[in-house]
Design an enzyme around this catalytic site. Structure first.
Site, PDB file in Angstrom:
ATOM      1  N   GLY A  66       0.822  -1.203   0.000  1.00  0.00           N
ATOM      2  CA  GLY A  66       0.000   0.000   0.000  1.00  0.00           C
ATOM      3  C   GLY A  66       0.849   1.242   0.000  1.00  0.00           C
ATOM      4  O   GLY A  66       2.033   1.210   0.346  1.00  0.00           O
ATOM      5  N   GLY A  71       2.976   7.653   3.537  1.00  0.00           N
ATOM      6  CA  GLY A  71       4.142   6.806   3.346  1.00  0.00           C
ATOM      7  C   GLY A  71       3.765   5.494   2.681  1.00  0.00           C
ATOM      8  O   GLY A  71       2.832   5.437   1.881  1.00  0.00           O
ATOM      9  N   LYS A  87       3.552   0.045   8.530  1.00  0.00           N
ATOM     10  CA  LYS A  87       3.333   1.362   7.936  1.00  0.00           C
ATOM     11  C   LYS A  87       4.532   2.241   8.256  1.00  0.00           C
ATOM     12  O   LYS A  87       4.763   2.621   9.407  1.00  0.00           O
ATOM     13  CB  LYS A  87       2.046   1.994   8.475  1.00  0.00           C
ATOM     14  CG  LYS A  87       1.765   3.374   7.883  1.00  0.00           C
ATOM     15  CD  LYS A  87       0.364   3.875   8.220  1.00  0.00           C
ATOM     16  CE  LYS A  87       0.263   4.359   9.633  1.00  0.00           C
ATOM     17  NZ  LYS A  87      -1.054   5.024   9.882  1.00  0.00           N
ATOM     18  N   ASP A 185     -12.983   9.761  10.539  1.00  0.00           N
ATOM     19  CA  ASP A 185     -12.649   9.459   9.139  1.00  0.00           C
ATOM     20  C   ASP A 185     -13.096   8.047   8.782  1.00  0.00           C
ATOM     21  O   ASP A 185     -12.319   7.254   8.262  1.00  0.00           O
ATOM     22  CB  ASP A 185     -11.159   9.636   8.884  1.00  0.00           C
ATOM     23  CG  ASP A 185     -10.858   9.802   7.384  1.00  0.00           C
ATOM     24  OD1 ASP A 185     -11.776  10.204   6.643  1.00  0.00           O
ATOM     25  OD2 ASP A 185      -9.726   9.529   6.973  1.00  0.00           O
TER      26      ASP A 185
END
Length: 380
Positions: A66, A71, A87, A185
Site C-alpha cells: 500500500g 508513506g 506502515k 474518518d
C-alpha cells in the site's frame, strides 16, 4: 483590567483541560518522550522496535502492499511467524506528538472490529507502526467506486455483516473503551477485511482521547474525507461536533455499500444527489434496481441498510441514532423501520454543497486521517 485578563485566561485554560492529548510533550529528547510513553502505559504499551528490526521483519521492505500521502505499507513477518503490515511514515517533521497519539489510541483498544497494533518504531526521523496483517485489504477494493466500473463481488449477506461489524466497532470506540474515541474518518479505505471478511476499523492518526463524561467537542480545524464529513464538522450552524459525527460518516459508508450510486452519475454540481434519489424511490415504491438481489432476504437486508443509512445522515446530530441504536436497527425487523424525514439539504431543488456531493478519497488502507478533539460540554 489585569485581573480580568488573568481570570479570562484561567477560565479558558480550565475549559480546555478536560480533554488532554494522549502524550504531553515536554522540552525533552525523543528518547525521554518514548520512555515517558512506555512508562505511562506499562504492560499495555505495544512493543518498541528499532529500524534494523523493521528491515528484518519486512525482508528489507521488499513487499509493498500500500501507499498514500503518509508513506508506504509493507507486508512482513514477526519472529513468531505472525504476518504483519508495517506502515513506514515519510512525514516525520515535528515533535512526534501526532504519531504517538495514534500509537496510544490503538493501544487502548481491543475489539474484534478494531485493527490491532502489535508494535511501533520511533528512532530519530524513522517512524513506523506495526499492525496485524488483514489479508483482504480495505473495503474500497470491493465497492463499485473505481474507474473500472466493476460491480461489487460481495454477496448481500457479506455486505450486511460488514455493516453490522463496523457499527459494533464504532460502538466500542464510543462507549466500550475506558475513554471515548471519535474517529472522524470512517470511509471504505479505513475499513480492513480479514480472511473471513470480518471488518476492522483502522486509522486513528490525530485523535485525542476524552474522558467518558465528554461528548460534545470543539475542533481545531476539520479533518476527514470529503463526502463522509458530517455537516457540523464543516459548520457549527448544523450543530455540535460529537460522536454523532462518526454516525453520519457511517451512514454515508453504508449507503455506498448498498451501491445505489451505480444508478446515478453524481458530480459536484449535480442536483441529483444519491440520498435524494433513494428517498424518491423508497417513497414511491420504485424498483431500486440493485444488483445481486437473489431473494427476499437479500432485498430485506438491502432495504434495512438503506433506511439505517438515511437515519444516520440526518443533518441535525440530535436526529441521528447513536451508533449502538443503528446496529440494533440493522439487526432488527425491517417492518419496524420507517423512512426518516427528508433533510432540506437533500432537496433536489437545491444545489448540494461541494463538501457533501463528492466522495473522492486520497488515502489507502492503514492510512492517516483523524482529528484533534477538545471538549466543550459534558456528556448528555
Amino acid at each position: 483590567m489585569i485581573l480580568l485578563s488573568v481570570s479570562a485566561i484561567y477560565y479558558l485554560r480550565s475549559r480546555r483541560s478536560n480533554c488532554k492529548p494522549l502524550i504531553c510533550w515536554k522540552s525533552e529528547s525523543e528518547d525521554h518522550k518514548i520512555e515517558e510513553f512506555m512508562r505511562s502505559y506499562g504492560s499495555h504499551a505495544p512493543k518498541l522496535y528499532n529500524y534494523l528490526d523493521l528491515k528484518k521483519i519486512t525482508n528489507s521492505f521488499s513487499h509493498k502492499i500500500g501507499q498514500g500521502g503518509f508513506g508506504q505499507v509493507y507486508k512482513g513477518e514477526l519472529p513468531d511467524g505472525r504476518a504483519v503490515a508495517v506502515k513506514v511514515l515519510t512525514e516525520t517533521n515535528g515533535d512526534g506528538e501526532e504519531y504517538i497519539n495514534e500509537v496510544a489510541s490503538i493501544s487502548r483498544t481491543s475489539h474484534v472490529n478494531i485493527v490491532g497494533l502489535l508494535g511501533f518504531c520511533y528512532q530519530r526521523n524513522k517512524r513506523a507502526l506495526i499492525y496485524e496483517y488483514v489479508s483482504n485489504g480495505s473495503l474500497d477494493k470491493f465497492l463499485n467506486n473505481g474507474p473500472s466500473g466493476t460491480t461489487c463481488p460481495l454477496e448481500w449477506t457479506t455486505l450486511y455483516r460488514i455493516a453490522v461489524g463496523i457499527a459494533r466497532g464504532l460502538e466500542y470506540l464510543h462507549r466500550g473503551c475506558n475513554t471515548r474515541i471519535v474517529h472522524f474518518d470512517i470511509k471504505p479505505h479505513n475499513i480492513l477485511l480479514d480472511q473471513d471478511f470480518c471488518p476492522k476499523i483502522s486509522d486513528f492518526g490525530l485523535s485525542k482521547l476524552c474522558e467518558r463524561k465528554e461528548s460534545i467537542l470543539s475542533m481545531l480545524g476539520a479533518r476527514g474525507t470529503v463526502g463522509y464529513i458530517a455537516p457540523e464538522v464543516c459548520s457549527r450552524a448544523f450543530g455540535n461536533v460529537s460522536h454523532k459525527s462518526d454516525v453520519y460518516s457511517y451512514g454515508m459508508l453504508v449507503l455506498e455499500m448498498v451501491g445505489v450510486r451505480n444508478n446515478v452519475k453524481v458530480s459536484q454540481t449535480s442536483e441529483v444527489y444519491f440520498p435524494d434519489w433513494i428517498y424518491e424511490h423508497l417513497d414511491l415504491g420504485k424498483d431500486l434496481g440493485l444488483e445481486g438481489i437473489m431473494n427476499g432476504a437479500d432485498e430485506e437486508m438491502a432495504r434495512k441498510m438503506m433506511l439505517v443509512g438515511l437515519w444516520c445522515i440526518q443533518i441535525k446530530p440530535s436526529d441521528r441514532p447513536a451508533i449502538e441504536k443503528a446496529a440494533e436497527m440493522l439487526e432488527g425487523s425491517l417492518h419496524s423501520l420507517q423512512i426518516p424525514p427528508k433533510p432540506v439539504l437533500f432537496s433536489s431543488t437545491n444545489s448540494i454543497p461541494e463538501s457533501f456531493a463528492s466522495t473522492s478519497t486520497s488515502t489507502t488502507a492503514y492510512g492517516k486521517e483523524a482529528s484533534v478533539l477538545e471538549p466543550n460540554i459534558p456528556f448528555e
